[in-house]
Structures are given as structure tokens and as C-alpha cells.
Design a protein around this motif. Structure first.
Motif, PDB file in Angstrom:
ATOM      1  N   UNK A   9      31.097  37.902  45.944  1.00 19.44           N
ATOM      2  CA  UNK A   9      31.440  39.227  46.444  1.00 19.44           C
ATOM      3  C   UNK A   9      31.838  40.115  45.179  1.00 19.44           C
ATOM      4  N   UNK A  10      32.419  39.380  44.239  1.00 21.47           N
ATOM      5  CA  UNK A  10      33.020  40.031  42.925  1.00 21.47           C
ATOM      6  C   UNK A  10      31.850  40.643  42.239  1.00 21.47           C
ATOM      7  N   UNK A  11      31.140  39.608  41.784  1.00 21.35           N
ATOM      8  CA  UNK A  11      29.881  39.878  40.945  1.00 21.35           C
ATOM      9  C   UNK A  11      28.933  41.274  41.510  1.00 21.35           C
ATOM     10  N   UNK A  26      37.995  37.486  39.947  1.00 24.99           N
ATOM     11  CA  UNK A  26      38.302  38.855  39.596  1.00 24.99           C
ATOM     12  C   UNK A  26      37.465  38.982  38.147  1.00 24.99           C
ATOM     13  N   UNK A  27      37.127  37.957  37.372  1.00 23.79           N
ATOM     14  CA  UNK A  27      36.118  37.761  36.328  1.00 23.79           C
ATOM     15  C   UNK A  27      34.853  38.419  36.723  1.00 23.79           C
ATOM     16  N   UNK A  69      39.629  38.661  31.654  1.00 25.85           N
ATOM     17  CA  UNK A  69      40.096  38.362  33.014  1.00 25.85           C
ATOM     18  C   UNK A  69      40.543  36.830  33.515  1.00 25.85           C
ATOM     19  N   UNK A  70      39.506  36.148  32.670  1.00 32.94           N
ATOM     20  CA  UNK A  70      39.754  34.457  32.921  1.00 32.94           C
ATOM     21  C   UNK A  70      40.691  33.854  32.069  1.00 32.94           C
ATOM     22  N   UNK A  71      40.600  34.422  30.725  1.00 34.00           N
ATOM     23  CA  UNK A  71      41.444  34.014  29.594  1.00 34.00           C
ATOM     24  C   UNK A  71      42.725  34.009  29.795  1.00 34.00           C
ATOM     25  N   UNK A  72      43.382  35.472  29.943  1.00 34.74           N
ATOM     26  CA  UNK A  72      44.663  35.787  29.980  1.00 34.74           C
ATOM     27  C   UNK A  72      45.184  35.283  31.529  1.00 34.74           C
TER      28      UNK A  72
END
Length: 467
Positions: free
Chosen positions: A30-32, A164-165, A313-316
Motif C-alpha cells: 500500500x505504502x509503496x 512507512x519506509x 524511516x526504518x533506521x530511526x
């Protein structure tokens, strides 16, 4: 009615032994797709030359950059508004029905927009891509979030970061796809835009069906094996549940609203100006003939920022599982203030490499802010209606989507009118954004645990989420 029942929330409850790691790919699909919104700028020049056929020399009746710019702004405003309006409905009906509604609106927005392009009707384009497509953005953005938090109470940051990434990385698919399609259709329609909209609307609708039909929600009493709820990271983590209606009565909700508003407004300040900023700051005039940043190099810089937006988005958000959300946001704001204030100096001293590194770190924290906020909300308000609460908080993004570009363009144009060029023309932009981050830092520091008086009384279930 059999087809309708397939969309009911009860049909998406996972059975015993279901592998929860199958859920993030559904959310990512969905987000992509809806993340294509970040690539809308590739349509700006073609949409401004539908009558003339020449992107460098528009005709008198062609749409201006300002008129075209409103399409994206309307979409972002509707993203926030629809997320706020439909959040409780989503919690009640479940993610499958919400994801299908998102796919219909997002894909349909392209089709209506295509008709607007074909008829050269700006109003129809605003309505299609901006209004209808924007509703698809909002519902699609929040639809996987509460589901992921319910599946990953032990790794909320990792789970929401994965989905969200995808929104941050959607431009990396949407941009080359749009460019390739416009080139393919250029001979059959002005700039190839109208048929490109049709094809993209169909492609994205079909792609989103993977998420629609593979998403699953856990049973109300499900928990990961060996999971024991605890508050080891922070006293902020609640064991209660707050409804969406009660959440907006708390000071914590509005403090986080300011936190998201300031982080996003500042980040948009960089994204909005990335290409012209690096070209004007490190021009041939400043760097020496043949050594300045070219248009192609500036495009590469924008692509690099998109990558760091995605990775951040993924790291933090993953790091926030270890550090705690409040500490993570303190890093965003504390480090951000220093880096934003440093940018004009790096530009004036022509420190190109350091300038690029600093911009990438800034954008990683901009992306991280989006991905960490759902977990922060779940810590404070519980998982009961976190999707609906998240939806209401996204009105801060809508506000920032209008406020950020307005501040940047006003300050930049004012400096240019005073005769400043290059890095000096952007100086007040970055100092102002650093000042905004100070406000965000203070709001984050003021966040405390939510008073138990706002908690729901008695047991709550997901089915009751929208009542």
C-alpha cells in the motif's frame, strides 16, 4: 453478499500459528503505491506545456508552475483530513475494506486526473489527483499502522518503520515509471501525460490488491510468544487504552501535533528547495568554470535525499525501540537544530561534500519522524484506536504541507529581492527552520504520561474501535 463479506474485518482475523512477518509486505504494498505522491514533481513541466508542446516555452494558455503546485498541496491536505475523518471507521471495519477504499480512490484519482489533462481542465485535475487521490492517500497511509502495532507490540518501531519506509521510497518507483510512460505515449497525446495517468492508475490499483487480500489482523487476545508488556524504556508507556475522541482532549496529543508539524515543516524546507538550492549555492560562478553542480548532478542529489528519506524511516524508528520515542525525537530536534544552522555556513564556504552529508542526515530524521510517531502514540494512548488517533495527528502534516513551502518561498524571494544570491539567499530559510525545531524540541520535552482518567473503562476490543 458473499463478496461483501470477504471485506469484513471478521474474515481477516488470523488463525493460530499465523506468521506475523507476512503482514509487513501487505502494508508495504500500500505504502509503496501511494508514495508515488512524492514523485509528482516529474509531471510539473509536462503539465505546464500541454498546449505549447515545449516545456521551455509555455503557451499563453498553459498552466503556470504555481497553478500546478496546488495539485500536490491539495493531495497532502486531503491526506491529513481524510486520515482524521475516516480513522475511527477504519478501526471498526478493519484494514481490508480500508485498503480497498484507498486503492479505489488513489487509482480513480489518476483516471479522473487523466480526463482533466485531456480536456485541459485544471479544476478536474485538482478534483481527481488532488481531492479523490488525496483521500486515497490518507486512508491508505493509516490503514496498515494499527494492524502492525497490534502484531508487533514488542517491536512497534521496526514494524511501522517497514511500512512507512515504503511511502518514502514510493518516488523511487513512481518517478522512473512516469518518465518512461510519458516518453512512450508522447506521440499519441500532449507530453504523453493523459495516457500515463490512465496506465499508472490501473497499475497502482492492481498492485495495491496484494495488500488488500493478504492483510490479516490478530485475535483480540493474541500476543507474541513470551511477550510480557513492560515499560522498561519509559514511564510514558501506558497499560491502558485511550479512545480517539478522548486522545484529542489530552495535552499530550497536541504536544505531539506540534512535534510532527515542526519536524515536517523543516524537512519540507529542504525537500522543496533541494535541486535549486544545490545548483545556486555551488554554481560555476561560485566554484569556478566547469566545476559547479549541473542539473543532472542536482537530480542525483534529489535521488540521494529520497534514499535517505526511505532509510531514515526504518533506521530511526527501529532505533526508537531501544532508545525510547522521546529520546529519539530529542535527537531529531537537538541534532537537527545544529545541522540546519550549519547549512548556510557550509554553503558560503563551498563545502560541497559536507553539505551533501548534512542534508542527507537532515532528511533521514525527517523520514524518521513520520515512522516513529505511530509508535509514540501507541506508547502514550495504547493500541485500541491508535490508527484513528494517528489519522487525527496527520492534520499536522497537512498544515506543514502548506506552511513549509509558503515559508521557504517567501523568505527566499525576500532575500533575492534584497540582492542576495547563492547560499546567502537561503540563509534565513535555514535559520528559521532551526528556530522551528527549537519549538518542536520544547514540545517533545513537555510530553508526560497520559492521565489515567482518559483511559477506557473495562475491556476493549478491536471490533468496538469505531463506535
Amino acid at each position: 453478499m458473499a463478496n461483501v463479506s470477504l471485506l469484513d474485518r471478521s474474515r481477516t482475523i488470523a488463525g493460530p500459528g499465523y506468521n506475523r512477518w507476512l503482514v509487513p509486505p501487505a502494508a508495504l504494498a500500500i505504502h509503496l503505491a501511494i508514495g508515488q505522491a512524492y514523485a509528482f514533481s516529474v509531471f510539473k513541466k509536462p503539465l505546464g506545456a500541454l498546449l505549447s508542446g515545449d516545456v521551455d516555452h509555455p503557451a499563453a494558455g498553459d498552466w503556470t508552475p504555481a497553478q500546478i503546485g496546488w495539485i500536490f498541496s491539495i493531495a497532502i491536505v486531503l491526506l491529513g483530513l481524510s486520515a482524521a475523518i475516516f480513522g475511527k471507521w477504519l478501526e471498526r471495519v478493519g484494514p481490508r475494506k480500508a485498503m480497498l477504499a484507498s486503492a479505489l480512490c488513489f487509482g480513480g484519482g489518476f483516471l479522473i486526473g487523466s480526463l482533466g489533462v485531456h480536456l485541459h481542465s485544471l479544476a478536474l485535475l485538482y478534483f481527481g489527483y488532488g481531492f479523490v487521490g488525496g483521500i486515497g492517500l490518507g486512508i491508505g497511509y493509516i490503514s496498515p499502522v494499527s494492524t502492525l502495532i497490534k502484531w508487533f507490540p514488542d517491536r512497534k518501531g521496526v514494524a511501522t518503520g517497514m511500512a512507512i519506509m515504503g511511502f518514502g521510497g514510493g518516488a523511487m518507483i513512481g518517478s522512473p515509471l512516469a518518465v518512461a510512460l510519458m516518453a512512450h505515449f508522447k506521440d499519441s497525446a500532449p507530453q504523453g501525460v493523459a495516457p500515463t495517468f490512465i496506465v499508472m492508475g490501473i497499475i497502482y490499483f492492481l498492485f495495491m490488491q496484494f495488500g488488500v487480500w493478504t492483510i490479516r489482523v490478530p485475535a483480540d487476545d493474541w500476543a507474541p510468544a513470551g511477550y510480557v508488556p513492560n515499560a522498561e524504556h519509559s514511564a510514558l508507556i501506558t497499560s491502558g487504552n485511550v479512545s480517539a475522541d478522548n486522545a484529542i482532549k489530552t495535552p499530550q496529543f497536541w504536544l505531539l501535533w506540534v512535534v510532527l508539524l515542526t519536524n515536517v515543516t523543516a524537512g519540507i524546507g529542504v525537500l522543496e528547495t533541494a535541486s535549486p538550492l544545490i545548483q545556486e549555492t555551488f554554481s560555476d560562478k561560485a566554484m569556478g568554470a566547469g566545476r559547479g553542480v549541473t542539473v543532472a548532478a542536482a537530480a542525483g542529489f534529489v535521488g540521494l535525499l529520497s534514499l535517505f528519506n526511505l532509510l531514515g524511516r526504518f533506521f530511526w524508528s527501529s532505533a526508537s525501540d531501544k532508545l525510547g520515542r522521546k529520546v529519539t525525537y530529542a535527537i531529531y530536534f537537538g541534532l537537527g537544530i545544529l545541522l540546519y544552522a550549519l547549512v548556510p555556513t557550509l554553503g558560503q564556504n563551498l563545502q560541497l561534500s559536507l553539505f551533501v552529508v548534512v542534508a542527507c542526515v537532515i532528511i533521514s530524521m525527517y523520514g524518521g519522524g513520520f515512522a516513529t510517531i505511530p509508535a509514540y502514540l501507541s506508547d502514550l494512548f495504547g493500541k485500541y484506536q491508535v490508527g484513528a488517533i494517528h489519522g487525527r495527528l496527520l492534520t499536522a502534516w497537512s498544515t506543514a504541507g502548506v506552511l513549509g513551502p509558503l515559508i521557504v518561498n517567501y523568505l527566499h524571494e525576500s532575500r533575492k529581492a534584497e540582492g542576495f544570491t547563492g547560499a546567502a539567499a537561503y540563509q534565513t530559510v535555514f535559520y528559521t527552520m532551526a528556530g522551528l525545531l527549537v519549538v518542536g524540541l520544547l514540545a517533545n520535552l513537555a510530553v508526560t504520561a497520559v492521565n489515567a482518567k482518559y483511559n477506557e473503562k473495562g475491556p476493549v476490543t478491536a471490533e468496538a474501535g469505531g463506535h
